[in-house]
Design a protein around this motif. Structure first.
Motif, PDB file in Angstrom:
ATOM      1  N   HIS A   1       5.753   9.373  -9.150  1.00  0.00           N
ATOM      2  CA  HIS A   1       6.372   8.669  -8.030  1.00  0.00           C
ATOM      3  C   HIS A   1       6.790   7.229  -8.366  1.00  0.00           C
ATOM      4  O   HIS A   1       7.577   6.630  -7.633  1.00  0.00           O
ATOM      5  CB  HIS A   1       5.413   8.635  -6.835  1.00  0.00           C
ATOM      6  CG  HIS A   1       5.261   9.953  -6.146  1.00  0.00           C
ATOM      7  ND1 HIS A   1       4.579  11.010  -6.716  1.00  0.00           N
ATOM      8  CD2 HIS A   1       5.686  10.391  -4.949  1.00  0.00           C
ATOM      9  CE1 HIS A   1       4.592  12.035  -5.899  1.00  0.00           C
ATOM     10  NE2 HIS A   1       5.264  11.693  -4.813  1.00  0.00           N
TER      11      HIS A   1
ATOM     12  N   MET B   1      12.580   1.387   0.925  1.00  0.00           N
ATOM     13  CA  MET B   1      11.320   2.072   1.212  1.00  0.00           C
ATOM     14  C   MET B   1      10.763   1.599   2.549  1.00  0.00           C
ATOM     15  O   MET B   1      10.532   0.398   2.757  1.00  0.00           O
ATOM     16  CB  MET B   1      10.299   1.819   0.108  1.00  0.00           C
ATOM     17  CG  MET B   1       9.039   2.625   0.241  1.00  0.00           C
ATOM     18  SD  MET B   1       7.970   2.391  -1.198  1.00  0.00           S
ATOM     19  CE  MET B   1       7.550   4.069  -1.531  1.00  0.00           C
ATOM     20  N   THR B   2      10.546   2.544   3.442  1.00  0.00           N
ATOM     21  CA  THR B   2      10.024   2.206   4.769  1.00  0.00           C
ATOM     22  C   THR B   2       8.563   1.793   4.659  1.00  0.00           C
ATOM     23  O   THR B   2       7.869   2.122   3.682  1.00  0.00           O
ATOM     24  CB  THR B   2      10.135   3.406   5.727  1.00  0.00           C
ATOM     25  OG1 THR B   2       9.271   4.449   5.251  1.00  0.00           O
ATOM     26  CG2 THR B   2      11.566   3.904   5.852  1.00  0.00           C
TER      27      THR B   2
ATOM     28  N   GLU C   1       6.173   2.952   6.423  1.00  0.00           N
ATOM     29  CA  GLU C   1       5.356   4.158   6.463  1.00  0.00           C
ATOM     30  C   GLU C   1       5.233   4.787   5.076  1.00  0.00           C
ATOM     31  O   GLU C   1       4.145   5.190   4.657  1.00  0.00           O
ATOM     32  CB  GLU C   1       5.939   5.172   7.448  1.00  0.00           C
ATOM     33  CG  GLU C   1       5.116   6.428   7.600  1.00  0.00           C
ATOM     34  CD  GLU C   1       3.687   6.171   8.061  1.00  0.00           C
ATOM     35  OE1 GLU C   1       2.806   6.941   7.652  1.00  0.00           O
ATOM     36  OE2 GLU C   1       3.447   5.191   8.787  1.00  0.00           O
ATOM     37  N   ARG C   2       6.329   4.847   4.329  1.00  0.00           N
ATOM     38  CA  ARG C   2       6.278   5.419   2.969  1.00  0.00           C
ATOM     39  C   ARG C   2       5.468   4.516   2.033  1.00  0.00           C
ATOM     40  O   ARG C   2       4.794   5.010   1.136  1.00  0.00           O
ATOM     41  CB  ARG C   2       7.684   5.655   2.431  1.00  0.00           C
ATOM     42  CG  ARG C   2       8.324   6.811   3.186  1.00  0.00           C
ATOM     43  CD  ARG C   2       9.559   7.435   2.591  1.00  0.00           C
ATOM     44  NE  ARG C   2       9.883   7.221   1.214  1.00  0.00           N
ATOM     45  CZ  ARG C   2       9.569   8.079   0.216  1.00  0.00           C
ATOM     46  NH1 ARG C   2       8.924   9.177   0.482  1.00  0.00           N
ATOM     47  NH2 ARG C   2       9.936   7.814  -1.021  1.00  0.00           N
ATOM     48  N   GLN C   3       5.524   3.222   2.265  1.00  0.00           N
ATOM     49  CA  GLN C   3       4.697   2.314   1.467  1.00  0.00           C
ATOM     50  C   GLN C   3       3.221   2.606   1.717  1.00  0.00           C
ATOM     51  O   GLN C   3       2.420   2.650   0.779  1.00  0.00           O
ATOM     52  CB  GLN C   3       5.012   0.862   1.809  1.00  0.00           C
ATOM     53  CG  GLN C   3       6.384   0.409   1.327  1.00  0.00           C
ATOM     54  CD  GLN C   3       6.695  -1.006   1.748  1.00  0.00           C
ATOM     55  OE1 GLN C   3       5.857  -1.897   1.644  1.00  0.00           O
ATOM     56  NE2 GLN C   3       7.921  -1.219   2.222  1.00  0.00           N
TER      57      GLN C   3
ATOM     58  N   GLU D   1       1.975   5.461   2.719  1.00  0.00           N
ATOM     59  CA  GLU D   1       1.669   6.764   2.116  1.00  0.00           C
ATOM     60  C   GLU D   1       1.399   6.608   0.622  1.00  0.00           C
ATOM     61  O   GLU D   1       0.447   7.192   0.085  1.00  0.00           O
ATOM     62  CB  GLU D   1       2.831   7.741   2.336  1.00  0.00           C
ATOM     63  CG  GLU D   1       2.957   8.245   3.749  1.00  0.00           C
ATOM     64  CD  GLU D   1       4.212   9.077   3.959  1.00  0.00           C
ATOM     65  OE1 GLU D   1       4.915   9.398   2.972  1.00  0.00           O
ATOM     66  OE2 GLU D   1       4.493   9.411   5.119  1.00  0.00           O
TER      67      GLU D   1
END
Length: 129
Positions: A18, A31-32, A34-36, A38
């Motif tokens: 990733h 990168m949102t 939320e994805r950060q 995650e």
């Protein structure tokens, strides 16, 4: 190879897979949040596996008070980082609560057994004006 080592290597490979996309998305601002979070969860999991793996590599000496305080301190630092990243769950908090209760019990037990430092005969000199 031990199962724990294989799990650690798989977790490392997952994070490694990733990294290019995460780096690119962070650099471009794509990168949102939320994805950060995650991805932070993946890193926390990896850190936990690596810490456990390292602990298994050390000889099993008797656990001392210093060991217990150090281990609980590490867990608290890990939890603080997870809280900052908003990547903590109720069971994580409950586990840290159990660690703190166990540490408090150990400190209570050892507290009465530790030597009391001798009192000094003379009080300290007050600072001169």
């Amino acid at each position: 190879m031990k199962r724990q080592t294989a799990d650690l290597v798989r977790a490392l490979a997952t994070v490694n897979k990733h990294m290019p996309r995460v780096s690119t998305e962070l650099l471009t601002g794509a990168m949102t949040a939320e994805r950060q979070r995650e991805f932070a969860g993946l890193l926390f999991g990896l850190a936990s596996l690596l810490t456990s793996h390292a602990d298994e590599q050390e000889p099993k000496d008797p656990v001392t008070l210093v060991d217990r305080v150090r281990a609980t301190g590490r867990e608290l630092l890990r939890l603080a980082t997870q809280l900052e990243a908003e990547a903590v769950s109720g069971p994580n908090l409950q586990e840290v609560g159990r660690l703190l209760r166990a540490l408090a019990e150990v400190l209570d037990l050892y507290g009465g057994k530790l030597p009391i430092p001798p009192a000094t005969a003379d009080p300290p000199e007050p600072p001169s004006p």
